[in-house]
Design a protein around this motif. Structure first.
Motif: not given
Length: 567
Positions: A240-248, A230-238, A251-259
Motif C-alpha cells: 500500500g505505501p508504495l503504490r505510487y511506483l505502479a506502472n501497471a 505466453d511472453d514470460g513477463s513478471v508483475t508483482l503487487v506493490l 497497483g502492480r509493477y511490471r518488470l522490464a525483463c522476462t523469464v
C-alpha cells in the motif's frame, strides 16, 4: 535382519535395522535469472525492505507467544495487522514464514539438547574411570591434566544445556533474520575478508522479503507475483505505501525483463496454464549483483516399491559405498551376485559451496547413468548419520594427530547433502533409493567379497570399499552378507548359478523335488554332473548268499550297467 548371537565370548553384534525405501521428493524448485534494469532493481529493493521490516515485526510477535497450539498463535489477528501496511496476500506469506521459522528453530533447540546430553554422558563415563586406567570397557583419560580440562569442559556443557532447556521450556528460540554466521562476521571483518560496506550489502540482501505463496485458481497460480507463460513477463503487487511506483493496472509493477525457466519448463507450464498454485521467491545475490526468480510447487507423491518388492520383481540394484574422496559402486543381480566391473567415482569436495555442490551433482549423475546403463531399478546406500560422532568426536573417535585427521574426515563426508541430492536426481532418473543399516558392511564386505571381486575383475583395482558396496547391496536385497560356505571359487561354467546365500532358498522350477533321472534323460544343466539321487527310505538289507550272484543271469543284481544308475 536382527543379529543377536555372540561370538567368542565378546559382546554380541547389535541388531541390524531393516532396509527401507527413501521417500521421493515432495516438491520441485526451479530458478531463472532476472536481468532487471536499474529502475527495476530499485523498486525490488524498496519492496523487499518494506516487507522485510513487517515480517521481522511479525516474527518477534510470534516468538513472544511461545510454544502454543496452532489456534492460539493468533495468526488471523497478526495477518489483519500486517494487511494495512502491505496487502492481504503479502501478509499471509509473512505469517506463514514466521511460523515456519519458529518451528524450525524449536526443532534445532531440541537437536542441540540431544547433542549436549550425549556429550555430557560420554565425558561423565570417562571421568568415572581412573586416569590412565579403565573401568570395564570405558577407558579413562591419559593423565590428570587432561582429566582436569575435561572437568572444565563438562561444566561448560552443563551450562549450555541449562540455557538450552530454559529456552525450550519458555518456547523462545533465538532467531537471527539474515543468519547468525553473517551477524558474527560483523565483529571479525578481517578474518571474514570483508569490508564494512560489503558486509552491509550482504546483510541487507539477506533480510529482503520477496516471497509470494501460490494460490490455486489465481491467474497463473499466483496473484501477488505473476509470471505469464505466453511472453514470460513478471508483475508483482506493490504494498500500500508504495503504490505510487505502479506502472501497471491495479497497483502492480511490471518488470522490464522476462523469464523462461528452461529447466523443467514443461512441468511449470502444466501448472500455470491450469492456474494451479506456484510459489515465487525473488532473491538478490550481492556478490554478483544479480537478481533471481525461484518457482516452487508441491508434487504428487506416489508410493514407491519396498525393498522386498524390488527383490520380487527380479531387478538389479546398484550398491554404493560413500567415502570421503570417492564413491564405490557394484551392480548386483536379484540373487546378490556382483556382475560386471566395479565403478569408482571421484568425489573432490573442495572450493566454495557452489563448487562442492556442482561436483556432488556430477558424481551422482555418473551413478545414475551407470545404473540405468546396467539395467538397475534402484540404488542402495547406507543410512549414515554422523550427528552422534560429531557431538562426541574427541571422546570416541581417537585423540592426537591421527584422531584429529580421522574426525576431520568424518566431518567432511557430505552425508545429508548426498542423501537429498541423490533422492531427487534418482527419482527423476526413474530409480528407487534404498537405505540400509551401515553396521559391519565395511568389515564383512572386505572379508568375504574383496578377493572374489578381484578374481572376477582382474583388470580392475578392487578395494575394500567395493567389497563394502557389495555388502550394502546384498543387505538391500534382504540377503546375508556372508557367502555361502563351500562356494568361494569363480568358475567359468558355474559363475551364473545362484552361488550366494539367500535368506530363504526359493523352490525349484518344478517343485521342491525333481524326478529321477536315468542315463538316457537329457541333462538340464542345473548340476555339474549326473549322479544318483539320495533315496528317501533306507534300502532293506540283503541276506548273505551262499554263492556269489551271477551278473549275467540274475535280473535283480546290483550292477550299474543294468540298472542305468551311476555311482
Amino acid at each position: 535382519m536382527p543379529v543377536t548371537h555372540r561370538s567368542g565370548g565378546r559382546r554380541g553384534l547389535r541388531v541390524i535395522a531393516a532396509p527401507f525405501t527413501v521417500a521421493a521428493p515432495s516438491g520441485a524448485r526451479i530458478r531463472d535469472r532476472l536481468r532487471v534494469t536499474a529502475a527495476d532493481a530499485g523498486v525490488l529493493r524498496l519492496v523487499g525492505e518494506h516487507n522485510g521490516r513487517l515480517q521481522r515485526t511479525d516474527l518477534a510477535g510470534r516468538v513472544s507467544l511461545g510454544n502454543v497450539k496452532g489456534r492460539d498463535a493468533r495468526r488471523a489477528e497478526r495477518k489483519r495487522g500486517l494487511t494495512a501496511g502491505s496487502s492481504s496476500r503479502w501478509a499471509g506469506a509473512m505469517t506463514r514464514t514466521s511460523e515456519d521459522q519458529y518451528q524450525l528453530s524449536l526443532r534445532c533447540l531440541h537437536d542441540e539438547r540431544a547433542h549436549l546430553r550425549r556429550a555430557i554422558r560420554v565425558i561423565e563415563q570417562r571421568l568415572a574411570a581412573p586416569a590412565g586406567g579403565r573401568s570395564g570397557r570405558v577407558r579413562g583419560y591419559s593423565d590428570q591434566n587432561e582429566r582436569f580440562q575435561k572437568q572444565r569442559r563438562l561444566r561448560a556443557l552443563r551450562l549450555r544445556l541449562a540455557r538450552t532447556e530454559k529456552r525450550i521450556e519458555q518456547g523462545r528460540p533465538g532467531i537471527v533474520v539474515g543468519g547468525r554466521r553473517l551477524l558474527k562476521a560483523r565483529h571479525s571483518l578481517e578474518q571474514a575478508g570483508l569490508t564494512e560496506a560489503q558486509w552491509r550489502q550482504r546483510w541487507e540482501a539477506a533480510r529482503l522479503f520477496l516471497t509470494a505463496d501460490g494460490e490455486s485458481g489465481a491467474p497463473f497460480g499466483n496473484y501477488t507475483i505473476t509470471v505469464s507463460p505466453d511472453d514470460g513477463s513478471v508483475t508483482l503487487v506493490l504494498p500500500g505505501p508504495l503504490r505510487y511506483l505502479a506502472n501497471a493496472p491495479r497497483g502492480r509493477y511490471r518488470l522490464a525483463c522476462t523469464v523462461a525457466f528452461h529447466h523443467r519448463r514443461e512441468e511449470w507450464l502444466d501448472r500455470v496454464t491450469v492456474h494451479q498454485a506456484v510459489r515465487y521467491d525473488i532473491t538478490l545475490d550481492p556478490v554478483r549483483d544479480r537478481w533471481y526468480l525461484d518457482a516452487s510447487w508441491s508434487t504428487d507423491t506416489t508410493p514407491l516399491p519396498s525393498p522386498q518388492g524390488l527383490k520380487d520383481t527380479g531387478a538389479r540394484l546398484l550398491g554404493v559405498d560413500l567415502n570421503a574422496d570417492h564413491l564405490a559402486a557394484v551392480v548386483l543381480d536379484p540373487h546378490g551376485n556382483p556382475t560386471g566391473q566395479p565403478l569408482t567415482v571421484p568425489l573432490e569436495l573442495t572450493g566454495t559451496s557452489a563448487t562442492r555442490d556442482g561436483r556432488l551433482r556430477q558424481a551422482i549423475t555418473q551413478l545414475t547413468t551407470f545404473a540405468r546403463e546396467r539395467g538397475c531399478a534402484g540404488i542402495v546406500i547406507e543410512n549414515l548419520g554422523f550427528d552422534d560422532a560429531r557431538a562426541t568426536g574427541r571422546e570416541t573417535l581417537g585423540r592426537g594427530k591421527r584422531g584429529k585427521t580421522f574426525r576431520r574426515t568424518v566431518a567432511g563426508i557430505p552425508t545429508a547433502r548426498l542423501r537429498e541430492r541423490l533422492r531427487g536426481m534418482a527419482h527423476h532418473a526413474g530409480l528407487v533409493v534404498v537405505a540400509v543399516d551401515p553396521a559391519y558392511t565395511s568389515r564383512w564386505g572386505t572379508r568375504h567379497w574383496r578377493t572374489p571381486l578381484q578374481q572376477q575383475s582382474p583388470t580392475t583395482v578392487v578395494t575394500r570399499h567395493h567389497g563394502a558396496a557389495v555388502a550394502i547391496g546384498r543387505r538391500g536385497l534382504g540377503h546375508r552378507i556372508r557367502r555361502r560356505p563351500g562356494v568361494t571359487a569363480h568358475h567359468q561354467r558355474m559363475a551364473g548359478r545362484r552361488a550366494t546365500g539367500q535368506t530363504v532358498p526359493g523352490p525349484g522350477p518344478h517343485g521342491t523335488t525333481s524326478p529321477p533321472r536315468t542315463t538316457g534323460t537329457p541333462h538340464q544343466g542345473d548340476k555339474t554332473r549326473p549322479r544318483r539321487r539320495e533315496p528317501l527310505v533306507p534300502p532293506r538289507p540283503r541276506r548273505p548268499s551262499a554263492r556269489p550272484p551271477d551278473h549275467n543271469t540274475d535280473p535283480d543284481c546290483d550292477n550299474p550297467a543294468n540298472t542305468g544308475q551311476h555311482r
